[in-house]
Design a protein around this motif. Sequence first.
Motif, PDB file in Angstrom:
ATOM      1  N   GLY A 193       0.843  -1.205   0.000  1.00 41.25           N
ATOM      2  CA  GLY A 193       0.000   0.000   0.000  1.00 41.25           C
ATOM      3  C   GLY A 193       0.872   1.246   0.000  1.00 41.25           C
ATOM      4  N   ARG A 198      -2.693   0.311  -3.731  1.00 37.99           N
ATOM      5  CA  ARG A 198      -3.735   0.261  -2.690  1.00 37.99           C
ATOM      6  C   ARG A 198      -4.832  -0.743  -3.001  1.00 37.99           C
ATOM      7  NH1 ARG A 198      -2.303   5.602  -2.125  1.00 37.99           N
ATOM      8  NH2 ARG A 198      -1.353   5.939  -0.086  1.00 37.99           N
ATOM      9  N   ARG A 201      -3.718  -4.088  -1.893  1.00 39.12           N
ATOM     10  CA  ARG A 201      -3.736  -4.164  -0.435  1.00 39.12           C
ATOM     11  C   ARG A 201      -5.169  -4.376   0.063  1.00 39.12           C
ATOM     12  NH1 ARG A 201      -2.945   1.327   2.545  1.00 39.12           N
ATOM     13  NH2 ARG A 201      -5.041   1.496   1.690  1.00 39.12           N
ATOM     14  N   ASP A 202      -6.104  -3.576  -0.434  1.00 36.39           N
ATOM     15  CA  ASP A 202      -7.478  -3.670   0.055  1.00 36.39           C
ATOM     16  C   ASP A 202      -8.111  -5.008  -0.309  1.00 36.39           C
ATOM     17  OD1 ASP A 202      -7.141  -1.225   1.117  1.00 36.39           O
ATOM     18  OD2 ASP A 202      -8.275  -0.137  -0.418  1.00 36.39           O
ATOM     19  N   ASP A 233     -12.535  -6.114  -0.568  1.00 37.33           N
ATOM     20  CA  ASP A 233     -12.607  -4.651  -0.495  1.00 37.33           C
ATOM     21  C   ASP A 233     -14.049  -4.172  -0.332  1.00 37.33           C
ATOM     22  OD1 ASP A 233     -12.904  -5.790  -2.950  1.00 37.33           O
ATOM     23  OD2 ASP A 233     -11.780  -4.298  -4.073  1.00 37.33           O
TER      24      ASP A 233
END
Length: 237
Positions: A193, A198, A201-202, A233
Amino acid sequence: MIERGFVAGATGLTGGAVVRHLLARGAEAIAHVRPDARDLATHRAAFEALGATVDTTPWEQAAMTETLRRLAPSAVFALLGTTRKRAKQEGARDATAAYEAIDYGLTALLRRAAEASGVRPRFVYVSMVGLDPSRDSKNPYTQVRVRIERELAAGALPYTIVRPSVISGDRDEARAGESLAAGVLDGALGLVGALGARRLRDRYRSITGDALGAACVRLAFDAEAEDRVFEPDALRA
Ligand SMILES: NC(=O)c1ccc[n+]([C@@H]2O[C@H](COP(=O)([O-])OP(=O)(O)OC[C@H]3O[C@@H](n4cnc5c(N)ncnc54)[C@H](OP(=O)(O)O)[C@@H]3O)[C@@H](O)[C@H]2O)c1
């Protein structure tokens, strides 16, 4: 319409959270506990103290169909599963046989019973992150989820599938591997991230059983979540 959830796997991490979040929402919660559970009396007392009803229908097709017909839940939560370690403790031949009997067998029985009950509950199924049901997998754990997702898509019930990454939280039974996996995964994803990825990561970050239970309940009664699949997510919303 009365919101009533039938929770199979209620004694598990996610199942327990689903029971609590159903009740917090003002919905009725029916916690299914296997009739031969060693600590049935303890589970019953704990669930009833929360305000849930306990059901102990045996894992047989006709009996489960009749129970779902009688209880007429608006949502059925399928949160069943075993692990390699538990399979060994319970004397399964091997993990593949245990996944077939429990993760597939009990979930498929529940789906068929829900369909045959005629009450058309939303079937909420916890699958796994990134699953592609159009492709067979050589991994028996994954292949079980491929088959269940295909059966849901082809079946007559409305469904919602959630696909978490690692589920973390307090368990009665220690799962060192899972805690380690969640820690390592989240640490590595933090780095990813920080480097700008990102979305990655999410997508793969672990989720607590409580947050997952909250998401399952929210989505179960959301008309827009019918016949849809949710990756990690989308579960934290
Ligand atoms: N843990 C993860 O990181 C992860 C990640 C993605 C998806 N999932 C899937 O998400 C679902 C929920 O996971 P979880 O970690 O919340 O599950 P969990 O805490 O391990 O609970 C599993 C549930 O399955 C029931 N069960 C196991 N063997 C059974 C048997 N022989 N007969 C009847 N019931 C049986 C357990 O009942 P008893 O208490 O009576 O044994 C318990 O209620 C599972 O399908 C799991 O495979 C897990």
